[in-house]
Design an enzyme around this catalytic site. Structure first.
Site, PDB file in Angstrom:
ATOM      1  N   TYR A   1      38.572  29.667  31.679  1.00 28.24           N
ATOM      2  CA  TYR A   1      39.402  29.040  30.639  1.00 28.24           C
ATOM      3  C   TYR A   1      40.782  28.700  31.191  1.00 28.24           C
ATOM      4  O   TYR A   1      41.267  27.573  31.050  1.00 28.24           O
ATOM      5  CB  TYR A   1      39.521  29.983  29.444  1.00 28.24           C
TER       6      TYR A   1
ATOM      7  N   SER B   1      48.003  26.789  27.821  1.00 30.69           N
ATOM      8  CA  SER B   1      47.834  28.181  27.415  1.00 30.69           C
ATOM      9  C   SER B   1      48.647  29.122  28.286  1.00 30.69           C
ATOM     10  O   SER B   1      48.862  28.847  29.482  1.00 30.69           O
ATOM     11  CB  SER B   1      46.348  28.568  27.519  1.00 30.69           C
TER      12      SER B   1
END
Length: 326
Positions: A154, A129
């Site tokens: 995350y 990501s």
């Protein structure tokens, strides 16, 4: 070729599976179809995939070792892996961090353990990501930048996936490539992402929350471009004699103002948005912008879809899927 796609009922996994099936590959899906967001949307994606003879899906948790090893044992002809299953969402990681270590770290580890025992594996591609860039201020974000300052759980789990992959590549020679996705949007998208949230609230006449008082920029990347990048990467495993563990950016290479993105949604819907300006949220970043020079060089990735084209396509799908009259 048989390709394992984890997260097959998810947004990117669904589109990637469709593209692989369209070119004649056999796709073995894995997805636990959890309730992080609307399960009926995931079921609708799986129903579309199920119409293809070359598709099968195992509804299991990627962190379940016995179940995952069983899938690999029953599909020993797997030659490619596209690992897209993950617990997504920056803000939810502040509420339920355990879901992220379970899926993103433990699940990734289980898949790597299964993959290293698979004979004939050509390439293992996995989703990282843009969030790993954290507090970096140099733009555009480059794969050569240090990523030691994640600001969300995350992001930390995605960086952990990259590090664990490097170790497995070094230890076992696994051909592993991580793709740092930048703000993906498009038809069949996730309901917790901006385009979906904004469209729903505008149509309902509700105010949309806009953080950092609207002073935000994102490298919005249309799903078709993402899929082209994923498959292009899958088709170009690490070269013999070179590093077996690699990381690339997959973005539109164009940082857009969030307010311009909202304006495109307004235009496509034919309605004005009510804006609720709010301060920056914990774990969020002001701007993302992908340097894709290496991605273009190594597997020909060239994004083609500006938000002026991609947003109307998303809105057309949204209105059709949910029966909205404009």
């Amino acid at each position: 070729m048989t390709v394992l796609v984890t997260g097959a009922a998810g947004f990117i996994g669904f589109h990637t599976s469709l593209a692989l099936l369209a070119r004649g590959e056999t796709v073995v899906g894995i997805d636990n179809v959890n309730d992080y967001y609307d399960v009926s949307l995931k079921r609708a994606r799986l129903a579309r995939l199920g119409g293809h003879d070359g598709f099968s899906c195992h509804e299991i948790d990627i962190a379940d070792r016995e179940a995952v090893f069983g899938v690999f044992a029953s599909h020993s002809d797997i030659r490619g892996i596209v690992h897209l299953a993950a617990q997504a969402g920056v803000r939810y990681s502040l509420i339920n961090p355990y879901a992220y270590t379970h899926s993103n770290i433990e699940g990734h580890l289980v898949l790597l353990e299964a993959a290293r025992k698979l004979e004939g594996l050509k390439h293992f591609v996995y989703a990282s990501s843009s969030s790993v860039y954290g507090t970096n201020t140099k733009l555009p974000f480059s794969i050569d930048d240090r990523v030691d300052t994640p600001i969300s759980i995350y992001a930390a789990t995605k960086k952990s996936m990259e590090m664990i992959s490097h170790a497995y590549s070094h230890l076992y020679g696994l051909p592993l490539t991580g793709l740092r996705f930048f703000t993906v949007y498009g038809p069949w998208g996730r309901p917790d992402m901006a385009a979906f949230l904004f469209a729903r609230k505008i149509l309902a006449g509700e105010a949309i929350p806009v953080f950092n008082n609207g002073d935000m920029r994102r490298d919005f990347t249309y799903i078709d471009d993402i899929v082209a990048g994923v498959i292009g990467c899958l088709d170009h495993p690490p070269a013999e004699g070179g590093p077996k563990a690699r990381v690339y950016n997959i973005g539109n290479n164009r940082s857009e103002r969030l307010m311009d993105y909202i304006a495109e949604i307004e235009k496509a819907l034919g309605r004005k948005a009510k804006i609720d300006f709010q301060p920056m949220q914990p774990g969020d970043v002001k701007e993302t912008y992908a340097d894709i020079a290496a991605t273009t060089r190594d597997f020909g990735f060239v994004p083609k879809t500006p938000i002026g084209e991609g947003v109307p396509r998303f809105i057309d799908w949204y209105c059709d899927h949910y029966g909205v009259k404009r």
